[in-house]
Structures are given as structure tokens and as C-alpha cells.
Design a protein around this motif. Structure first.
Motif, mmCIF file in Angstrom:
data_model
loop_
_atom_site.group_PDB
_atom_site.id
_atom_site.type_symbol
_atom_site.label_atom_id
_atom_site.label_comp_id
_atom_site.label_asym_id
_atom_site.label_seq_id
_atom_site.Cartn_x
_atom_site.Cartn_y
_atom_site.Cartn_z
ATOM 1 N N LEU A 80 -1.132 -6.041 -1.068
ATOM 2 C CA LEU A 80 -0.211 -5.001 -0.609
ATOM 3 C C LEU A 80 0.028 -4.071 -1.790
ATOM 4 C CD1 LEU A 80 1.449 -4.044 1.844
ATOM 5 C CD2 LEU A 80 3.423 -5.184 0.799
ATOM 6 N N GLN A 81 -0.483 -2.852 -1.673
ATOM 7 C CA GLN A 81 -0.273 -1.838 -2.701
ATOM 8 C C GLN A 81 1.018 -1.099 -2.383
ATOM 9 O OE1 GLN A 81 -2.182 -1.111 -5.521
ATOM 10 N NE2 GLN A 81 -0.517 0.298 -6.041
ATOM 11 N N LEU A 82 1.936 -1.110 -3.329
ATOM 12 C CA LEU A 82 3.234 -0.472 -3.151
ATOM 13 C C LEU A 82 3.303 0.742 -4.074
ATOM 14 C CD1 LEU A 82 3.532 -3.612 -2.542
ATOM 15 C CD2 LEU A 82 5.928 -3.328 -3.056
ATOM 16 N N ASN A 83 3.365 1.924 -3.516
ATOM 17 C CA ASN A 83 3.475 3.165 -4.286
ATOM 18 C C ASN A 83 4.789 3.865 -3.962
ATOM 19 O OD1 ASN A 83 0.872 2.764 -5.359
ATOM 20 N ND2 ASN A 83 -0.077 3.908 -3.698
ATOM 21 N N SER A 84 5.178 4.767 -4.843
ATOM 22 C CA SER A 84 6.392 5.572 -4.650
ATOM 23 C C SER A 84 7.575 4.675 -4.279
ATOM 24 C CB SER A 84 6.158 6.628 -3.557
ATOM 25 O OG SER A 84 5.074 7.465 -3.883
ATOM 26 N N LEU A 85 7.755 3.630 -5.033
ATOM 27 C CA LEU A 85 8.789 2.651 -4.704
ATOM 28 C C LEU A 85 10.190 3.235 -4.788
ATOM 29 C CD1 LEU A 85 7.143 -0.410 -6.388
ATOM 30 C CD2 LEU A 85 7.969 -0.362 -4.032
ATOM 31 N N LYS A 86 11.038 2.748 -3.898
ATOM 32 C CA LYS A 86 12.429 3.185 -3.816
ATOM 33 C C LYS A 86 13.337 1.968 -4.021
ATOM 34 C CE LYS A 86 11.150 6.501 -0.201
ATOM 35 N NZ LYS A 86 11.428 6.937 1.193
ATOM 36 N N PRO A 87 14.575 2.199 -4.456
ATOM 37 C CA PRO A 87 15.496 1.057 -4.619
ATOM 38 C C PRO A 87 15.635 0.226 -3.349
ATOM 39 C CG PRO A 87 16.375 2.971 -5.730
ATOM 40 C CD PRO A 87 15.151 3.443 -4.989
ATOM 41 N N GLU A 88 15.552 0.868 -2.191
ATOM 42 C CA GLU A 88 15.685 0.132 -0.929
ATOM 43 C C GLU A 88 14.470 -0.740 -0.614
ATOM 44 O OE1 GLU A 88 16.084 3.433 -1.410
ATOM 45 O OE2 GLU A 88 15.334 4.586 0.333
ATOM 46 N N ASP A 89 13.418 -0.656 -1.420
ATOM 47 C CA ASP A 89 12.269 -1.559 -1.265
ATOM 48 C C ASP A 89 12.508 -2.888 -1.978
ATOM 49 O OD1 ASP A 89 10.164 1.310 -1.705
ATOM 50 O OD2 ASP A 89 10.628 0.285 0.187
ATOM 51 N N THR A 90 13.613 -2.990 -2.699
ATOM 52 C CA THR A 90 13.933 -4.238 -3.383
ATOM 53 C C THR A 90 14.064 -5.371 -2.366
ATOM 54 O OG1 THR A 90 15.028 -3.160 -5.237
ATOM 55 C CG2 THR A 90 15.661 -5.433 -4.769
ATOM 56 N N ALA A 91 13.280 -6.421 -2.560
ATOM 57 C CA ALA A 91 13.244 -7.534 -1.615
ATOM 58 C C ALA A 91 12.306 -8.611 -2.145
ATOM 59 C CB ALA A 91 12.748 -7.063 -0.247
ATOM 60 N N THR A 92 12.360 -9.769 -1.503
ATOM 61 C CA THR A 92 11.326 -10.770 -1.703
ATOM 62 C C THR A 92 10.257 -10.524 -0.653
ATOM 63 O OG1 THR A 92 12.893 -12.370 -2.606
ATOM 64 C CG2 THR A 92 10.795 -13.221 -1.773
ATOM 65 N N TYR A 93 9.030 -10.443 -1.094
ATOM 66 C CA TYR A 93 7.905 -10.150 -0.220
ATOM 67 C C TYR A 93 7.138 -11.450 0.054
ATOM 68 C CZ TYR A 93 8.744 -5.184 -0.680
ATOM 69 O OH TYR A 93 9.314 -3.935 -0.611
ATOM 70 N N TYR A 94 6.900 -11.693 1.342
ATOM 71 C CA TYR A 94 6.276 -12.937 1.790
ATOM 72 C C TYR A 94 4.947 -12.661 2.481
ATOM 73 C CZ TYR A 94 10.950 -14.944 1.195
ATOM 74 O OH TYR A 94 12.154 -15.350 0.691
ATOM 75 N N CYS A 95 4.000 -13.497 2.187
ATOM 76 C CA CYS A 95 2.707 -13.496 2.871
ATOM 77 C C CYS A 95 2.818 -14.402 4.085
ATOM 78 C CB CYS A 95 1.649 -13.998 1.894
ATOM 79 S SG CYS A 95 -0.040 -13.930 2.478
ATOM 80 N N TYR A 96 2.135 -14.030 5.165
ATOM 81 C CA TYR A 96 2.245 -14.774 6.426
ATOM 82 C C TYR A 96 0.896 -14.834 7.131
ATOM 83 C CZ TYR A 96 3.085 -15.486 11.388
ATOM 84 O OH TYR A 96 3.022 -15.956 12.685
ATOM 85 N N THR A 97 0.652 -15.991 7.764
ATOM 86 C CA THR A 97 -0.442 -16.120 8.703
ATOM 87 C C THR A 97 -0.072 -17.172 9.734
ATOM 88 O OG1 THR A 97 -2.852 -16.290 8.924
ATOM 89 C CG2 THR A 97 -1.773 -17.934 7.532
ATOM 90 N N SER A 98 -0.868 -17.263 10.758
ATOM 91 C CA SER A 98 -0.652 -18.295 11.759
ATOM 92 C C SER A 98 -1.990 -18.931 12.104
ATOM 93 C CB SER A 98 0.018 -17.724 13.006
ATOM 94 O OG SER A 98 -0.828 -16.779 13.621
ATOM 95 N N ARG A 99 -1.928 -20.177 12.516
ATOM 96 C CA ARG A 99 -3.132 -20.904 12.910
ATOM 97 C C ARG A 99 -2.742 -21.956 13.920
ATOM 98 N NH1 ARG A 99 -6.529 -24.987 9.106
ATOM 99 N NH2 ARG A 99 -4.766 -26.299 9.688
ATOM 100 N N ALA A 100 -3.441 -21.974 15.017
ATOM 101 C CA ALA A 100 -3.199 -22.966 16.074
ATOM 102 C C ALA A 100 -1.724 -23.009 16.469
ATOM 103 C CB ALA A 100 -3.660 -24.346 15.607
ATOM 104 N N GLY A 101 -1.140 -21.841 16.573
ATOM 105 C CA GLY A 101 0.240 -21.767 17.021
ATOM 106 C C GLY A 101 1.285 -22.078 15.969
ATOM 107 N N MET A 102 0.849 -22.365 14.745
ATOM 108 C CA MET A 102 1.782 -22.670 13.663
ATOM 109 C C MET A 102 1.902 -21.461 12.736
ATOM 110 S SD MET A 102 2.859 -25.854 13.938
ATOM 111 C CE MET A 102 3.286 -26.351 12.268
ATOM 112 N N ASP A 103 3.124 -21.208 12.272
ATOM 113 C CA ASP A 103 3.376 -20.137 11.330
ATOM 114 C C ASP A 103 3.342 -20.689 9.913
ATOM 115 O OD1 ASP A 103 5.968 -18.725 13.436
ATOM 116 O OD2 ASP A 103 3.812 -18.371 13.406
ATOM 117 N N TYR A 104 2.747 -19.912 9.007
ATOM 118 C CA TYR A 104 2.679 -20.313 7.603
ATOM 119 C C TYR A 104 3.163 -19.163 6.733
ATOM 120 C CZ TYR A 104 -0.128 -24.137 9.377
ATOM 121 O OH TYR A 104 -0.564 -25.244 10.079
ATOM 122 N N TRP A 105 4.016 -19.533 5.769
ATOM 123 C CA TRP A 105 4.606 -18.553 4.865
ATOM 124 C C TRP A 105 4.357 -18.967 3.419
ATOM 125 C CZ3 TRP A 105 7.051 -14.277 6.830
ATOM 126 C CH2 TRP A 105 7.427 -14.314 8.180
#
Length: 115
Positions: A80-105
């Protein structure tokens, strides 16, 4: 066992850039749809961007034109390329996928944007 490991977060000034990475294991990465979400303090987790296995991408309106999601199937990694960042972009960023109906973080990577 599915594992998602994020990296690349940090402290940056407003207007700056970062590139987040998420390396996956335990899945057939090239067949997997991947996404980035974020959660700011006191707010609900929100979807930032998705990339499908065919390469099609979607991006939230709040970051459109500033953030870009991409993938490297040879490296089992989504970016994830983040450009022109703003203070409101402050956060914890999580990667996500799913497989066989299960969520993975992943455990997340913190991005802090100072004004």
C-alpha cells in the motif's frame, strides 16, 4: 496456518509518503484477494483498498488519488503506497485476506502523520 505480516509504518509529516508491505504465508497468494484496512483511535476499522487475484483494485473515496494498492505474487506480498499523507490518515493499518470462509488479519502497522 495463514500468517500476514505487515511492515513499513512509522512517523511522517503531513504531505509525506510511506509504503506498507504485507507478506503472506499459508495461502496460495496468487489465488487470493487481499485488502488493507485501517483503524484510527476511537473509530471503527474501515476498508482502505482491495486488490483481487486478477489485479483489479478498489480504493476508498477518502484516499482515492493518494493511496495505491499493488501486489507481487512472486514475493507473496501486497503493498500500500501512501502519498500526500494527512493527519487524519493516522491509524493502525491491517492486512486482510479470507480463505474457506475464514477471515485472517495481520497484527497491524502504525502510521502516524504529524501536522
Amino acid at each position: 496456518q495463514v500468517q500476514l505480516v505487515e511492515s513499513g509504518g512509522g512517523l511522517v509529516q503531513a504531505g509525506g509518503s510511506l509504503r506498507l508491505s504485507c507478506t503472506a504465508s499459508g495461502i496460495i497468494f496468487s489465488n487470493s484477494n487481499m485488502a488493507w484496512h485501517r483503524q484510527a483511535p476511537g473509530k471503527q476499522r474501515e476498508l482502505v483498498a482491495r486488490i483481487f487475484r486478477n489485479g483489479f483494485t478498489t480504493t476508498a473515496d477518502s484516499v482515492k488519488g493518494r493511496f495505491t494498492i499493488s501486489r507481487d505474487n512472486a514475493k507473496n506480498t501486497v503493498y500500500l503506497q501512501l502519498n500526500s499523507l494527512k493527519p487524519e490518515d493516522t491509524a493502525t493499518y491491517y492486512c486482510y485476506t479470507s480463505r474457506a470462509g475464514m477471515d485472517y488479519w495481520g497484527k497491524g502497522t502504525l502510521v502516524t502523520v504529524s501536522s
